[in-house]
Design a protein around this motif. Structure first.
Motif, PDB file in Angstrom:
ATOM      1  N   LEU A  29      -7.024  15.719   1.429  1.00  7.17           N
ATOM      2  CA  LEU A  29      -6.166  16.619   1.737  1.00  7.17           C
ATOM      3  C   LEU A  29      -5.061  16.695   0.809  1.00  7.17           C
ATOM      4  N   ASP A  30      -4.268  15.426   0.483  1.00  7.77           N
ATOM      5  CA  ASP A  30      -3.088  15.468  -0.126  1.00  7.77           C
ATOM      6  C   ASP A  30      -3.100  14.116  -0.508  1.00  7.77           C
ATOM      7  N   ASP A  31      -2.374  14.053  -2.002  1.00 11.80           N
ATOM      8  CA  ASP A  31      -2.524  12.896  -2.538  1.00 11.80           C
ATOM      9  C   ASP A  31      -0.831  12.667  -3.309  1.00 11.80           C
ATOM     10  N   GLN A  32      -0.041  13.462  -2.661  1.00  9.64           N
ATOM     11  CA  GLN A  32       1.532  13.197  -3.224  1.00  9.64           C
ATOM     12  C   GLN A  32       2.092  12.385  -2.202  1.00  9.64           C
ATOM     13  N   PHE A  33       2.033  11.041  -2.348  1.00 10.91           N
ATOM     14  CA  PHE A  33       2.385  10.058  -1.604  1.00 10.91           C
ATOM     15  C   PHE A  33       2.683   8.764  -2.319  1.00 10.91           C
ATOM     16  N   LYS A  34       3.656   8.113  -1.796  1.00 12.20           N
ATOM     17  CA  LYS A  34       3.698   6.679  -2.532  1.00 12.20           C
ATOM     18  C   LYS A  34       2.886   5.661  -1.756  1.00 12.20           C
TER      19      LYS A  34
ATOM     20  N   ALA B  99      -8.855  -6.869  -7.402  1.00 11.27           N
ATOM     21  CA  ALA B  99      -7.590  -7.127  -7.525  1.00 11.27           C
ATOM     22  C   ALA B  99      -6.791  -5.700  -7.964  1.00 11.27           C
ATOM     23  N   VAL B 100      -7.714  -4.733  -8.409  1.00 16.12           N
ATOM     24  CA  VAL B 100      -6.997  -3.169  -8.477  1.00 16.12           C
ATOM     25  C   VAL B 100      -8.027  -2.182  -7.777  1.00 16.12           C
ATOM     26  N   PRO B 101      -7.257  -0.976  -7.474  1.00 17.88           N
ATOM     27  CA  PRO B 101      -7.901  -0.212  -6.789  1.00 17.88           C
ATOM     28  C   PRO B 101      -9.060   0.801  -7.709  1.00 17.88           C
ATOM     29  N   ASP B 102     -10.060   1.151  -7.009  1.00 18.06           N
ATOM     30  CA  ASP B 102     -10.750   2.297  -7.815  1.00 18.06           C
ATOM     31  C   ASP B 102     -10.105   3.764  -7.745  1.00 18.06           C
ATOM     32  N   LEU B 103      -9.467   3.996  -6.881  1.00 19.00           N
ATOM     33  CA  LEU B 103      -8.915   5.403  -6.895  1.00 19.00           C
ATOM     34  C   LEU B 103      -7.133   5.113  -7.276  1.00 19.00           C
ATOM     35  N   ALA B 104      -6.766   6.170  -8.025  1.00 19.10           N
ATOM     36  CA  ALA B 104      -5.510   6.006  -8.423  1.00 19.10           C
ATOM     37  C   ALA B 104      -4.367   6.651  -7.521  1.00 19.10           C
ATOM     38  N   ALA B 105      -4.814   7.399  -6.601  1.00 21.34           N
ATOM     39  CA  ALA B 105      -4.123   8.090  -5.580  1.00 21.34           C
ATOM     40  C   ALA B 105      -4.082   7.371  -4.334  1.00 21.34           C
ATOM     41  N   GLU B 106      -3.149   7.496  -3.548  1.00 19.90           N
ATOM     42  CA  GLU B 106      -3.131   6.911  -2.277  1.00 19.90           C
ATOM     43  C   GLU B 106      -2.805   8.095  -1.393  1.00 19.90           C
ATOM     44  N   GLY B 107      -3.922   8.603  -0.883  1.00 26.35           N
ATOM     45  CA  GLY B 107      -4.108  10.001  -0.021  1.00 26.35           C
ATOM     46  C   GLY B 107      -4.381   9.970   1.195  1.00 26.35           C
ATOM     47  N   LEU B 108      -4.410  11.192   1.812  1.00 20.71           N
ATOM     48  CA  LEU B 108      -4.739  11.764   3.081  1.00 20.71           C
ATOM     49  C   LEU B 108      -6.119  12.199   3.075  1.00 20.71           C
ATOM     50  N   TYR B 109      -6.927  12.064   3.890  1.00 20.15           N
ATOM     51  CA  TYR B 109      -8.476  12.528   3.842  1.00 20.15           C
ATOM     52  C   TYR B 109      -8.855  13.232   5.356  1.00 20.15           C
ATOM     53  N   ARG B 110      -9.788  13.822   5.182  1.00 27.16           N
ATOM     54  CA  ARG B 110     -10.463  14.356   6.372  1.00 27.16           C
ATOM     55  C   ARG B 110     -12.051  14.182   6.206  1.00 27.16           C
ATOM     56  N   TYR B 111     -12.605  13.530   7.250  1.00 30.25           N
ATOM     57  CA  TYR B 111     -13.843  13.430   7.328  1.00 30.25           C
ATOM     58  C   TYR B 111     -14.525  14.451   8.407  1.00 30.25           C
ATOM     59  N   ARG B 112     -15.622  15.126   8.108  1.00 28.76           N
ATOM     60  CA  ARG B 112     -16.127  16.042   8.828  1.00 28.76           C
ATOM     61  C   ARG B 112     -17.745  16.216   8.467  1.00 28.76           C
ATOM     62  N   ASP B 113     -18.666  16.147   9.339  1.00 33.15           N
ATOM     63  CA  ASP B 113     -20.214  16.448   9.301  1.00 33.15           C
ATOM     64  C   ASP B 113     -20.600  15.723   8.152  1.00 33.15           C
ATOM     65  N   GLY B 114     -20.296  14.652   7.793  1.00 31.76           N
ATOM     66  CA  GLY B 114     -20.868  13.777   6.697  1.00 31.76           C
ATOM     67  C   GLY B 114     -20.110  13.986   5.319  1.00 31.76           C
ATOM     68  N   GLN B 115     -19.039  14.980   5.339  1.00 34.61           N
ATOM     69  CA  GLN B 115     -18.103  15.199   4.095  1.00 34.61           C
ATOM     70  C   GLN B 115     -16.684  14.600   4.145  1.00 34.61           C
TER      71      GLN B 115
END
Length: 292
Positions: free
Chosen positions: A171-176, A151-167
């Motif tokens: 990239l940015d967490d400044q969003f609502k 009922a609650v998230p593990d992550l505090a941020a709602e973000g933008l991510y990139r996946y590449r080669d297993g990693q």
């Protein structure tokens, strides 16, 4: 399911703000492909113009062929939301059931690409775009689902991510609440919607796949996005709004539903707009082609 293949909706398309910007084909009208879904999302076209889209409440991925055939591609489907067909022909899926990013083969075999960030579960990957260089960019807002036990998230941020080669890189967490995402086919720019703050941001993509120059592109949020060959950006929500590359609204397309979730270009010539809209899916003949 009640299906109405190619039933013409007798509604005029609202061609709005700039008559010189002819993006909808003359005299084109919306065509209802099918209805009776739970909630449609995530349309993504393959190189031949066939479309895959999701019905998240019913845990299905559908395939709509250029020949007009509509069939279930995969069920169950990880409660997939956003989709994208990568350059190798795999279906990249935001598998919301367990907050994961999947790669699905045309044989329906699943590879889990990303399942967490720094040992924390994702909020729920929502929408995704794959760059020509192979980076997979995805948004991760938190929308509480009735099929989750948490009922609650593990992550505090709602973000933008990139996946590449297993990693996985944040990239940015400044969003609502980030949501729709699309990039240019040359891999130079990335657009991300903050639907929680009614904003669209444009980033410049560096050669290494990281981002710079966060720029406010439009004061409007969006659920899903696509881009045409002229660089126009298509935003969804209450119908479809089209912005030119300078961030000026040039057209509005009415869609007869309460919410239009997402769009992509489809068809053998990549000039048919495929629209997922609540319990329905539509097509619209365009005067422009999707960016490729």
């Amino acid at each position: 399911m009640k299906r109405k293949i190619y039933l013409t909706i007798l509604l005029s398309v609202a061609l709005g703000y700039n008559s010189a910007a002819q993006i909808v084909a003359p005299n084109a009208t919306l065509k209802l492909v099918a209805d009776g879904f739970g909630f449609t999302e995530g349309p993504a076209a393959d190189p031949n113009g066939n479309v895959f889209f999701t019905d998240q409440p019913n845990n299905r991925i559908w395939r709509y062929g250029t020949n007009g055939n509509l069939a279930i591609f995969m069920e169950p489907a990880g409660r997939a939301n956003g989709l994208y067909v990568d350059p190798q022909g795999y279906l990249i899926a935001c598998a919301d059931e367990r907050y994961e990013l999947w790669r699905i083969g045309m044989n329906r075999e699943v590879e889990k690409l990303a399942v967490n960030y720094r040992d924390s579960l994702f909020n729920g990957p929502n929408d995704v775009w794959v760059s020509p260089q192979g980076g997979i960019y995805f948004t991760d807002p938190y929308y509480q689902r009735d099929y989750w036990t948490r009922a609650v998230p593990d992550l505090a941020a709602e973000g933008l991510y990139r996946y590449r080669d297993g990693q996985v890189t944040r990239l940015d967490d400044q969003f609502k609440r980030p949501n729709g995402i699309v990039g240019t086919p040359d891999g130079k720019f990335l657009y991300v919607a903050d639907i929680g703050d009614n904003k669209i941001y444009r980033y410049t993509l560096r050669k290494d796949g990281t981002i710079r120059d966060r720029h406010l592109f439009a004061n409007q949020g969006s659920d899903g996005m696509t881009i045409d060959e002229k660089g126009n950006i298509y935003l969804t929500g209450k119908g479809i709004d089209v912005y030119n590359p300078s961030g000026e609204k040039i057209q509005h397309i009415d869609v007869p539903v309460n919410w239009t979730a997402n769009v992509c270009f489809s068809g053998t010539n990549h000039d048919v707009l495929f629209i997922t809209a609540s319990d329905k899916v539509f097509t619209l003949q365009m005067a422009v082609k999707g960016a490729r």
